[in-house]
Design a protein around this motif. Sequence first.
Motif, PDB file in Angstrom:
ATOM      1  N   MET A   1      36.425  51.149   1.639  1.00 15.34           N
ATOM      2  CA  MET A   1      35.124  51.606   1.139  1.00 15.34           C
ATOM      3  C   MET A   1      34.150  50.431   1.017  1.00 15.34           C
ATOM      4  O   MET A   1      32.975  50.536   1.413  1.00 15.34           O
ATOM      5  N   ALA A   2      34.620  49.293   0.491  1.00 19.16           N
ATOM      6  CA  ALA A   2      33.742  48.133   0.312  1.00 19.16           C
ATOM      7  C   ALA A   2      33.228  47.616   1.661  1.00 19.16           C
ATOM      8  O   ALA A   2      32.038  47.314   1.805  1.00 19.16           O
ATOM      9  N   LEU A   3      34.105  47.519   2.641  1.00 12.91           N
ATOM     10  CA  LEU A   3      33.683  47.022   3.952  1.00 12.91           C
ATOM     11  C   LEU A   3      32.744  48.003   4.643  1.00 12.91           C
ATOM     12  O   LEU A   3      31.752  47.596   5.262  1.00 12.91           O
ATOM     13  N   SER A   4      33.051  49.293   4.547  1.00 14.14           N
ATOM     14  CA  SER A   4      32.184  50.298   5.171  1.00 14.14           C
ATOM     15  C   SER A   4      30.812  50.311   4.511  1.00 14.14           C
ATOM     16  O   SER A   4      29.780  50.396   5.188  1.00 14.14           O
ATOM     17  N   ALA A   5      30.773  50.202   3.183  1.00 13.15           N
ATOM     18  CA  ALA A   5      29.494  50.186   2.484  1.00 13.15           C
ATOM     19  C   ALA A   5      28.709  48.920   2.814  1.00 13.15           C
ATOM     20  O   ALA A   5      27.482  48.953   2.956  1.00 13.15           O
ATOM     21  N   ALA A   6      29.421  47.792   2.953  1.00 12.92           N
ATOM     22  CA  ALA A   6      28.740  46.550   3.319  1.00 12.92           C
ATOM     23  C   ALA A   6      28.136  46.641   4.708  1.00 12.92           C
ATOM     24  O   ALA A   6      27.063  46.071   4.980  1.00 12.92           O
ATOM     25  N   ALA A   7      28.791  47.352   5.621  1.00 17.42           N
ATOM     26  CA  ALA A   7      28.258  47.517   6.970  1.00 17.42           C
ATOM     27  C   ALA A   7      27.077  48.475   7.000  1.00 17.42           C
ATOM     28  O   ALA A   7      26.159  48.330   7.813  1.00 17.42           O
ATOM     29  N   ALA A   8      27.088  49.467   6.104  1.00 19.49           N
ATOM     30  CA  ALA A   8      26.047  50.496   6.139  1.00 19.49           C
ATOM     31  C   ALA A   8      24.791  50.096   5.390  1.00 19.49           C
ATOM     32  O   ALA A   8      23.673  50.462   5.787  1.00 19.49           O
ATOM     33  N   TRP A   9      24.938  49.328   4.296  1.00 19.24           N
ATOM     34  CA  TRP A   9      23.789  49.026   3.451  1.00 19.24           C
ATOM     35  C   TRP A   9      23.714  47.525   3.169  1.00 19.24           C
ATOM     36  O   TRP A   9      24.679  46.914   2.691  1.00 19.24           O
TER      37      TRP A   9
ATOM     38  N   GLY B   1      28.710  46.030  14.115  1.00 15.71           N
ATOM     39  CA  GLY B   1      29.378  46.868  15.103  1.00 15.71           C
ATOM     40  C   GLY B   1      30.145  48.039  14.525  1.00 15.71           C
ATOM     41  O   GLY B   1      30.855  48.729  15.265  1.00 15.71           O
ATOM     42  N   TYR B   2      30.005  48.275  13.248  1.00 17.35           N
ATOM     43  CA  TYR B   2      30.752  49.368  12.637  1.00 17.35           C
ATOM     44  C   TYR B   2      30.226  50.743  13.040  1.00 17.35           C
ATOM     45  O   TYR B   2      30.952  51.722  12.992  1.00 17.35           O
ATOM     46  N   GLY B   3      28.970  50.833  13.399  1.00 11.43           N
ATOM     47  CA  GLY B   3      28.427  52.103  13.860  1.00 11.43           C
ATOM     48  C   GLY B   3      27.899  52.971  12.733  1.00 11.43           C
ATOM     49  O   GLY B   3      27.989  52.637  11.548  1.00 11.43           O
ATOM     50  N   PRO B   4      27.337  54.148  13.116  1.00 14.78           N
ATOM     51  CA  PRO B   4      26.704  55.022  12.115  1.00 14.78           C
ATOM     52  C   PRO B   4      27.694  55.698  11.159  1.00 14.78           C
ATOM     53  O   PRO B   4      27.279  56.288  10.165  1.00 14.78           O
ATOM     54  N   TRP B   5      28.993  55.659  11.493  1.00 13.26           N
ATOM     55  CA  TRP B   5      29.967  56.339  10.644  1.00 13.26           C
ATOM     56  C   TRP B   5      30.312  55.537   9.390  1.00 13.26           C
ATOM     57  O   TRP B   5      30.979  56.058   8.499  1.00 13.26           O
ATOM     58  N   ALA B   6      29.875  54.284   9.331  1.00 14.70           N
ATOM     59  CA  ALA B   6      30.252  53.450   8.191  1.00 14.70           C
ATOM     60  C   ALA B   6      29.764  54.039   6.868  1.00 14.70           C
ATOM     61  O   ALA B   6      30.501  54.091   5.879  1.00 14.70           O
ATOM     62  N   GLY B   7      28.508  54.487   6.837  1.00 16.09           N
ATOM     63  CA  GLY B   7      27.969  55.067   5.608  1.00 16.09           C
ATOM     64  C   GLY B   7      28.701  56.322   5.190  1.00 16.09           C
ATOM     65  O   GLY B   7      28.959  56.542   3.994  1.00 16.09           O
ATOM     66  N   THR B   8      29.068  57.158   6.174  1.00 15.02           N
ATOM     67  CA  THR B   8      29.793  58.398   5.861  1.00 15.02           C
ATOM     68  C   THR B   8      31.163  58.097   5.284  1.00 15.02           C
ATOM     69  O   THR B   8      31.587  58.700   4.282  1.00 15.02           O
ATOM     70  N   VAL B   9      31.871  57.153   5.911  1.00 17.98           N
ATOM     71  CA  VAL B   9      33.204  56.792   5.418  1.00 17.98           C
ATOM     72  C   VAL B   9      33.116  56.215   4.005  1.00 17.98           C
ATOM     73  O   VAL B   9      33.901  56.572   3.113  1.00 17.98           O
TER      74      VAL B   9
END
Length: 311
Positions: free
Chosen positions: A54-62, A85-93
């Motif tokens: 969650m922390a890495l995905s949130a860091a990629a999204a915001w 490079g995480y893509g648009p799915w990072a925020g959703t995850v």
Amino acid sequence: MMLPLALLALGGLAAVVAPRLMARAEWPDREPVLALWVWQCVVGAVLLCCALAMALSAAAAWGAVRGQVFAPAPRGVVEAYALQGYGPWAGTVAALLACGGVWTATMLTREVWAARAKRQQQRAELLARSPRMPGEAPAEDRLCVLEGERPDAWWLPGAAPRLVITTAALRRLDRRQLDAVLAHEQGHARARHAWLLHCSSALAGGFPQVPMFAAFRDQMHRLVELAADDVASRRFGRLTIALALVELNEDRGVFGPCPTAQAEVPRRVDRLLAAAPRLAPARRLRLTAAAALVPVVPLVVTLVPALGQLF
């Protein structure tokens, strides 16, 4: 997006493999305290995998989250994670995992409040059945005796914890067996077993679709009783606590051919009478160390890009 997915896959693998390994192992009944530790480490590792993903995905999204997560890190470390490079799915995850965390906290809060309400109800019932006389100070004795035709004994936690026992149980138990029952209940209180039960019930109730959490809850309820039995048996002997269990549960039909809600009691008695030897100290140490390393694995996986950049 590879690192968060790898963490989620690692957590899923642990959630599938660990309960099967524990179910096949023969040592948990001989070492219930060690088994409790192993279960806590595995469940903690699974939850840690989700939190790190969650922390890495949130860091990629915001960007705001990225600044908080990687605030003390050099620029090269941030680039090593390739967050762009995480893509648009990072925020959703990240949002889904955050919702899971909030839901877990909500379920745990509900469990704690429900337990507190139950304790208050039990204390009110105890006061109604054993009222104080006018001018009598609050009782400080840890033993409270109630009139009752059914042999029963239970621990009432709180600011002034007490062992409540019925007169029928007193007629059946001798002094040594009564002390063993008290030691059993005190073993629960000293080891904070109630919190283990709250956490396992919260996870199992909040995520019924995850078999590991259901197994965690069931094993916690079983293992805490075995651990408390061992506390009492070390002071008063296995035979004493086994006889006390028989005397308290004989009239409930738990030793009959039909299964009951207390079907675990005969197994506890058989275990006490069998007196299986404990594991060798070296093996206990190896299992303890191996379990402690399980939550370290997701941390190492998460830090691999940063360590590669720094060294």
